[in-house]
Motif scaffolding. Structure first.
Motif, PDB file in Angstrom:
ATOM      1  N   ALA A   1       0.682  -1.273   0.366  1.00  0.00           N
ATOM      2  CA  ALA A   1      -0.110  -0.411  -0.072  1.00  0.00           C
ATOM      3  C   ALA A   1       0.752   1.193  -0.287  1.00  0.00           C
ATOM      4  O   ALA A   1       1.879   1.079   0.321  1.00  0.00           O
ATOM      5  CB  ALA A   1      -0.885  -0.056   1.040  1.00  0.00           C
ATOM      6  N   VAL A   2       0.299   2.166  -0.032  1.00  0.00           N
ATOM      7  CA  VAL A   2       0.567   3.704   0.040  1.00  0.00           C
ATOM      8  C   VAL A   2       0.020   4.434   0.671  1.00  0.00           C
ATOM      9  O   VAL A   2      -1.058   4.720   0.486  1.00  0.00           O
ATOM     10  CB  VAL A   2       1.240   4.066  -1.744  1.00  0.00           C
ATOM     11  N   PRO A   3       0.862   5.029   2.160  1.00  0.00           N
ATOM     12  CA  PRO A   3       2.469   4.739   2.341  1.00  0.00           C
ATOM     13  C   PRO A   3       2.527   3.890   2.346  1.00  0.00           C
ATOM     14  O   PRO A   3       1.565   2.470   3.387  1.00  0.00           O
ATOM     15  CB  PRO A   3       3.033   6.159   2.900  1.00  0.00           C
ATOM     16  N   THR A   4       3.576   3.455   3.469  1.00  0.00           N
ATOM     17  CA  THR A   4       4.363   1.434   3.280  1.00  0.00           C
ATOM     18  C   THR A   4       3.231   1.314   4.565  1.00  0.00           C
ATOM     19  O   THR A   4       3.358   0.216   5.210  1.00  0.00           O
ATOM     20  CB  THR A   4       5.637   1.161   2.806  1.00  0.00           C
ATOM     21  N   ALA A   5       3.156   2.814   5.529  1.00  0.00           N
ATOM     22  CA  ALA A   5       2.660   2.024   6.782  1.00  0.00           C
ATOM     23  C   ALA A   5       1.113   1.633   7.089  1.00  0.00           C
ATOM     24  O   ALA A   5       0.814   1.121   7.766  1.00  0.00           O
ATOM     25  CB  ALA A   5       2.476   3.030   7.519  1.00  0.00           C
ATOM     26  N   ARG A   6       0.535   2.241   5.866  1.00  0.00           N
ATOM     27  CA  ARG A   6      -0.869   1.059   5.640  1.00  0.00           C
ATOM     28  C   ARG A   6      -0.812  -0.644   5.094  1.00  0.00           C
ATOM     29  O   ARG A   6      -2.040  -0.784   4.539  1.00  0.00           O
ATOM     30  CB  ARG A   6      -1.650   1.683   4.122  1.00  0.00           C
ATOM     31  N   SER A   7       0.676  -0.869   4.585  1.00  0.00           N
ATOM     32  CA  SER A   7       0.143  -2.065   3.909  1.00  0.00           C
ATOM     33  C   SER A   7       0.162  -3.143   5.501  1.00  0.00           C
ATOM     34  O   SER A   7       0.912  -3.040   6.271  1.00  0.00           O
ATOM     35  CB  SER A   7       1.998  -2.353   3.848  1.00  0.00           C
ATOM     36  N   SER A   8       0.200  -4.327   4.407  1.00  0.00           N
ATOM     37  CA  SER A   8      -0.024  -5.997   5.264  1.00  0.00           C
ATOM     38  C   SER A   8       0.778  -5.837   5.839  1.00  0.00           C
ATOM     39  O   SER A   8       2.163  -6.051   5.424  1.00  0.00           O
ATOM     40  CB  SER A   8      -0.804  -6.485   4.634  1.00  0.00           C
ATOM     41  N   ASP A   9       1.320  -6.444   7.784  1.00  0.00           N
ATOM     42  CA  ASP A   9       1.996  -6.834   7.743  1.00  0.00           C
ATOM     43  C   ASP A   9       2.213  -8.371   8.474  1.00  0.00           C
ATOM     44  O   ASP A   9       3.329  -9.961   9.246  1.00  0.00           O
ATOM     45  CB  ASP A   9       2.679  -6.238   9.746  1.00  0.00           C
ATOM     46  N   ASP A  10       2.052  -8.912   7.821  1.00  0.00           N
ATOM     47  CA  ASP A  10       1.709 -10.711   7.543  1.00  0.00           C
ATOM     48  C   ASP A  10       2.468 -11.118   7.357  1.00  0.00           C
ATOM     49  O   ASP A  10       3.029 -10.866   6.384  1.00  0.00           O
ATOM     50  CB  ASP A  10       0.284 -11.000   6.782  1.00  0.00           C
ATOM     51  N   ALA A  11       3.032 -12.421   7.667  1.00  0.00           N
ATOM     52  CA  ALA A  11       4.541 -12.900   6.917  1.00  0.00           C
ATOM     53  C   ALA A  11       4.087 -13.454   5.576  1.00  0.00           C
ATOM     54  O   ALA A  11       5.132 -13.470   5.762  1.00  0.00           O
ATOM     55  CB  ALA A  11       4.542 -13.880   8.147  1.00  0.00           C
ATOM     56  N   GLU A  12       3.364 -13.571   5.591  1.00  0.00           N
ATOM     57  CA  GLU A  12       2.944 -14.169   3.958  1.00  0.00           C
ATOM     58  C   GLU A  12       3.558 -13.115   2.859  1.00  0.00           C
ATOM     59  O   GLU A  12       4.029 -13.231   2.315  1.00  0.00           O
ATOM     60  CB  GLU A  12       1.503 -14.256   3.986  1.00  0.00           C
ATOM     61  N   TRP A  13       3.619 -11.845   3.625  1.00  0.00           N
ATOM     62  CA  TRP A  13       4.486 -10.567   2.251  1.00  0.00           C
ATOM     63  C   TRP A  13       5.847 -10.114   2.711  1.00  0.00           C
ATOM     64  O   TRP A  13       5.591  -9.921   2.377  1.00  0.00           O
ATOM     65  CB  TRP A  13       3.191  -9.704   1.888  1.00  0.00           C
TER      66      TRP A  13
ATOM     67  N   ALA B   1      13.429  -7.754  -2.232  1.00  0.00           N
ATOM     68  CA  ALA B   1      11.929  -8.676  -2.979  1.00  0.00           C
ATOM     69  C   ALA B   1      10.196  -7.341  -2.304  1.00  0.00           C
ATOM     70  O   ALA B   1       9.905  -7.296  -3.838  1.00  0.00           O
ATOM     71  CB  ALA B   1      12.147  -9.580  -3.292  1.00  0.00           C
ATOM     72  N   TRP B   2      10.497  -7.300  -0.960  1.00  0.00           N
ATOM     73  CA  TRP B   2       9.002  -6.972  -0.971  1.00  0.00           C
ATOM     74  C   TRP B   2       8.981  -5.532  -1.925  1.00  0.00           C
ATOM     75  O   TRP B   2       8.079  -4.178  -1.987  1.00  0.00           O
ATOM     76  CB  TRP B   2       9.086  -6.552   0.923  1.00  0.00           C
ATOM     77  N   ALA B   3      10.152  -4.603  -1.479  1.00  0.00           N
ATOM     78  CA  ALA B   3      10.140  -2.950  -2.057  1.00  0.00           C
ATOM     79  C   ALA B   3      10.163  -3.293  -3.694  1.00  0.00           C
ATOM     80  O   ALA B   3       9.616  -2.329  -4.173  1.00  0.00           O
ATOM     81  CB  ALA B   3      11.187  -2.487  -0.935  1.00  0.00           C
ATOM     82  N   GLY B   4      10.942  -3.884  -3.862  1.00  0.00           N
ATOM     83  CA  GLY B   4      10.922  -4.290  -5.306  1.00  0.00           C
ATOM     84  C   GLY B   4       9.206  -4.922  -6.086  1.00  0.00           C
ATOM     85  O   GLY B   4       8.839  -4.158  -7.138  1.00  0.00           O
ATOM     86  N   ILE B   5       8.778  -5.054  -5.596  1.00  0.00           N
ATOM     87  CA  ILE B   5       7.121  -5.846  -5.962  1.00  0.00           C
ATOM     88  C   ILE B   5       6.191  -4.013  -5.424  1.00  0.00           C
ATOM     89  O   ILE B   5       5.619  -4.181  -5.843  1.00  0.00           O
ATOM     90  CB  ILE B   5       6.893  -6.892  -5.254  1.00  0.00           C
TER      91      ILE B   5
END
Length: 546
Positions: free
Chosen positions: A209-221, A264-268
């Motif tokens: 998500a934008v910004p990164t703070a809204r992204s999921s913190d689930d281990a899958e990602w 890879a997380w940042a690249g995706i």
């Protein structure tokens, strides 16, 4: 270069790569292009390394002191002004506000000195959309409740083109000569990115998500942060050199390093966060001749007159029980100044904060070593007329396939249809993407104006015959610590989270590096977040803009 004498071909190979160097031909004698290296932050900022600096005898009192007038600092002051806090002062090391989003202007056009666009937000919420509404950039809301934007601010076609072996081609991906296997890999990659964009966790949060703070913190990602983007491509069976070039370009563009050195997380995130799972939305990019300098001007316009003081070199921030003492120098006169502030927002990168925060000088936080910064060089080249091209016509973003540079954007692109034969300004970008950031920084800072003129011309001339004769002026800006690098393990490691914590109740932090990505949305988010912590401490908490 100053330290070692290089031939022109060696110079070009060292900065732009062997492919550009091999194409260098002997130049006919020509007059040098008038110009200069225009930055001065290095000489001023390095005063911090010279030992103890003087303190003023008289303290200037202020409710809130914001240290740093980049996007994060200005966003903090903007949020405080929006809450009615009047006694706010912003102090800035340089003579211009805006940090890497600042801009310049000459008789031809305004132009960016760094960030030059803002992807149109996908959602009608958050501080970025609020800022865009204040400046009249949001035209309405569509049937799905998503914001729409003024058409004059959206990039006109053609948006992008690609130079390869003597000709320009449409788009960023080089389709000419691509094999069936290349195109199949691109289609599979796009499908994977669309799936990542559509992914949600059990709480309904986007995986990216934008910004990164809204992204999921689930281990899958977040597990993707443990390997590099290059390793992820290999693991998933992506082998096309054309796709690898595209991914490397993306990583160099936003992160200042190749995919081998980027999470890879940042690249995706680059490919997935700004779309809804159906591919890129049609709104595209918002841009102005001065790039994100227009957003800086909007933030400044929201502040009281004389709220921002320039040429102030802060050298010590000392938290106390009733606030913070902040010691500084007038960068023009060398005279000391000292402030007593109830609340301080330190809106500068972590490497600089390590020198400023007094307790950290004796007890350096271990997490500081996780932050690395890529140097960049930006050059603005003024031409008497648009450059001559072979193939696809001049676009807003113009990329060289075989160069280490990112190519250039055209400051006058939005008005080319009205003045297609008139003078223009090209803004050229070179991320110093090597693994050793210290060596890259030394290399960038040691090159002379004459070196930079040779490099820009070597990069431009194969694509634009006769450009040296059109050139009227060249100005070069070196950014020694332009952007934080999201290296593997950094985005979801404990160090970045620890860096976001306030020191006591009076010292708070804001900067793009806290988000891990050197982007406007991250700077704006953390500036507003720090300001809202200040409001809580002042007893003026209100509904969050986040």
């Amino acid at each position: 270069m100053a330290a070692v004498e290089l031939t022109r071909r060696e110079l070009v190979a060292a900065f732009l790569g062997s492919a550009v160097a091999s194409g260098c031909k002997r130049e006919q004698p020509r007059a040098p292009i008038p110009g200069a290296v225009v930055d001065r932050a290095v000489e001023v900022g390095h005063r911090l390394r010279g030992g103890p600096l003087p303190r003023a005898e008289t303290l200037e009192t202020v409710d809130v002191l914001v240290v740093g007038a980049g996007v994060a600092g200005l966003s903090a002051a903007w949020r405080l002004a929006g809450a009615g806090v009047r006694d706010v002062r912003v102090v800035e090391l340089e003579s211009e506000a805006g940090g890497t989003s600042r801009s310049g202007r000459n008789s031809v056009s305004a132009f960016p000195w760094g960030a030059h666009y803002l992807p149109a937000p996908l959602e009608d919420r958050g501080p970025v959309v609020r800022l865009l509404r204040e400046m009249g950039a949001v035209s309405g809301v569509d049937a799905q409740g998503l914001p729409t934007f003024e058409e004059t601010l959206l990039i006109q076609e053609p948006e992008e083109r690609h130079f390869y072996r003597g000709h320009w081609y449409d788009g960023l991906y080089l389709r000419v000569g691509a094999t069936a296997e290349d195109l199949a890999e691109l289609e599979r990659f796009d499908a994977r990115m669309n799936a990542f964009a559509a992914a949600r966790d059990a709480k309904g949060r986007k995986a990216f998500a934008v910004p990164t703070a809204r992204s999921s913190d689930d281990a899958e990602w977040t597990a993707l942060d443990t390997l590099s983007m290059a390793a992820w491509l290999a693991r998933e069976g992506f082998r096309s050199t054309r796709l690898k070039w595209l991914v490397d370009y993306a990583c160099r563009d936003d992160y200042g390093a190749t995919s081998e050195h980027i999470s890879a997380w940042a690249g995706i995130w680059y490919f997935a966060a700004r779309q809804d799972g159906q591919g890129e939305r049609s709104e595209g990019f918002l841009s102005w001749p001065e790039g994100n300098g227009r957003l800086v001007h909007q933030l400044l316009s929201a502040l009281p007159p004389r709220a921002v003081e320039r040429d102030v070199l802060v050298h010590t921030v000392e938290p106390g029980e009733q606030g913070c003492r902040v010691d500084a120098l007038d960068a023009r006169t060398g005279k000391p100044r000292s402030f007593q502030a109830r609340q301080v927002v330190l809106a500068c990168p972590r490497f600089l904060a390590a020198h400023l925060v007094a307790p950290w000088r004796t007890a350096r936080p271990a997490w500081l070593d996780a932050f690395t910064y890529a140097p960049w060089v930006v050059a603005n080249l003024t031409l008497s007329s648009p450059p001559v091209s072979r193939g696809f016509p001049l676009a807003w973003d113009n990329v060289f396939q075989e160069s280490n540079s990112l190519g250039y954007v055209v400051a006058t692109h939005q008005r080319l249809r009205q003045d297609e034969n008139g003078p223009t300004v090209l803004t050229w970008y070179l991320p110093m993407a090597g693994a050793d950031v210290k060596a890259e920084r030394t290399k960038a800072l040691s090159a002379s104006y004459t070196d930079w003129e040779a490099l820009v011309m070597a990069d431009m001339r194969p694509a634009h015959p006769g450009i040296a004769q059109q050139a009227q002026r060249l100005e070069v800006q070196r950014w020694g610590h332009a952007m934080v690098r999201p290296t593997p393990g950094f985005m979801w490691g404990p160090e970045r989270r620890a860096a976001q914590e306030s020191v006591g109740r009076h010292l708070h932090f804001a900067h793009t590096d806290l988000g891990g990505l050197a982007l406007f949305e991250e700077a704006n988010w953390f500036g507003v977040k720090a300001a809202e912590r200040v409001l809580t401490e002042l007893g003026q908490a209100s509904a969050s803009w986040l």
